[in-house]
Design a protein around this motif. Structure first.
Motif: not given
Length: 211
Positions: A147-153, A167-177, A185-195
C-alpha cells in the motif's frame, strides 16, 4: 369531495412526508431506495416512455422525493389561493403550476448534489504522476501487493500498489505512481534520490615530534 379537501389532504399528508425527508436528510439518512424509476417492471413495453424527448425527460424527473415535493406545494398553494378568495379553477391551475415547479426544482437540487458528490470522489487515474510514500511494504517484481499513501485531488489517500522494482519497497520509501493496474491497484516505481557527494577524505596531519 371538494377541491379544498384535496388541497388540505395533499398539504397534510405530503407535507408530513416532506418534513420527515428533510429531517432524515439532516441526520444523514436518505431515502434513495424509494425511487420510482427503479421500480419499473421488466415487462413494460419499450415504447412506455415514448419516443419524444419531452416524455423521457419528464419520466426521468419522477422520483419519490420529487413527487412528495410536488404534492406538498400543490396542496399548500391551493390552500393559499382559496384563502385569497380565488375561484376553484384558478386555484387548481396555480396549484398545478406550483407543484410542477417544485418537482423540477427538487430534481435540479438532487442532480446538483449528486454532481458535487461525484466531483469529490477520488479517481484512481488521477494518481498517475503523483509522488507518495510506501505505507505497507511492496514486494518486488509485481510478486505481491502493498500500500502507498499519495495526495490526489487535495486529499491524502491510500491505494493498493505493485512495483516492477527488483527489490522490495520498504515502508517510507518515496515512490511515484506510473500506471493503473486495476480499478483498485496502481503501479509505482521508487523515486531515485540523488546521492550526496562524499566529502574528500582529509589526511590526518602528521605532527612533528621535537626531540
Amino acid at each position: 369531495m371538494s377541491l379544498d379537501l384535496v388541497f388540505l389532504g395533499c398539504a397534510i399528508v405530503a407535507g408530513s412526508v416532506f418534513v420527515l425527508q428533510f429531517l432524515l436528510a439532516v441526520v444523514g439518512v436518505g431515502m434513495e431506495g424509494a425511487d420510482i424509476t427503479g421500480d419499473i417492471p421488466d415487462d413494460v413495453p419499450d415504447d412506455f416512455t415514448g419516443d419524444s424527448h419531452g416524455s423521457t425527460a419528464m419520466f426521468g424527473v419522477l422520483s419519490f422525493k420529487t413527487l412528495v415535493s410536488a404534492f406538498t406545494f400543490f396542496g399548500l398553494t391551493g390552500l393559499a389561493c382559496r384563502a385569497a378568495d380565488l375561484n376553484q379553477p384558478v386555484s387548481f391551475t396555480i396549484a398545478i403550476i406550483a407543484g410542477m415547479a417544485a418537482m423540477y426544482f427538487v430534481h435540479w437540487i438532487m442532480q446538483l448534489l449528486m454532481k458535487l458528490a461525484h466531483d469529490g470522489t477520488v479517481h484512481i487515474h488521477n494518481a498517475i504522476g503523483e509522488n507518495g510514500t510506501v505505507y505497507i511494504p511492496i514486494p518486488a517484481s509485481k510478486s505481491g501487493v502493498g500500500k502507498i499513501q499519495v495526495r490526489v485531488q487535495d486529499q491524502l489517500v491510500e491505494f493498493a500498489a505493485q512495483t516492477t522494482a527488483d527489490e522490495k519497497l520498504a515502508t517510507g520509501t518515496p515512490i511515484q505512481v506510473v500506471d493503473v493496474v486495476s480499478p483498485t491497484i496502481v503501479l509505482v516505481v521508487p523515486l531515485s534520490t540523488p546521492m550526496r557527494a562524499q566529502p574528500d577524505s582529509v589526511e590526518p596531519e602528521q605532527t612533528a615530534h621535537t626531540h
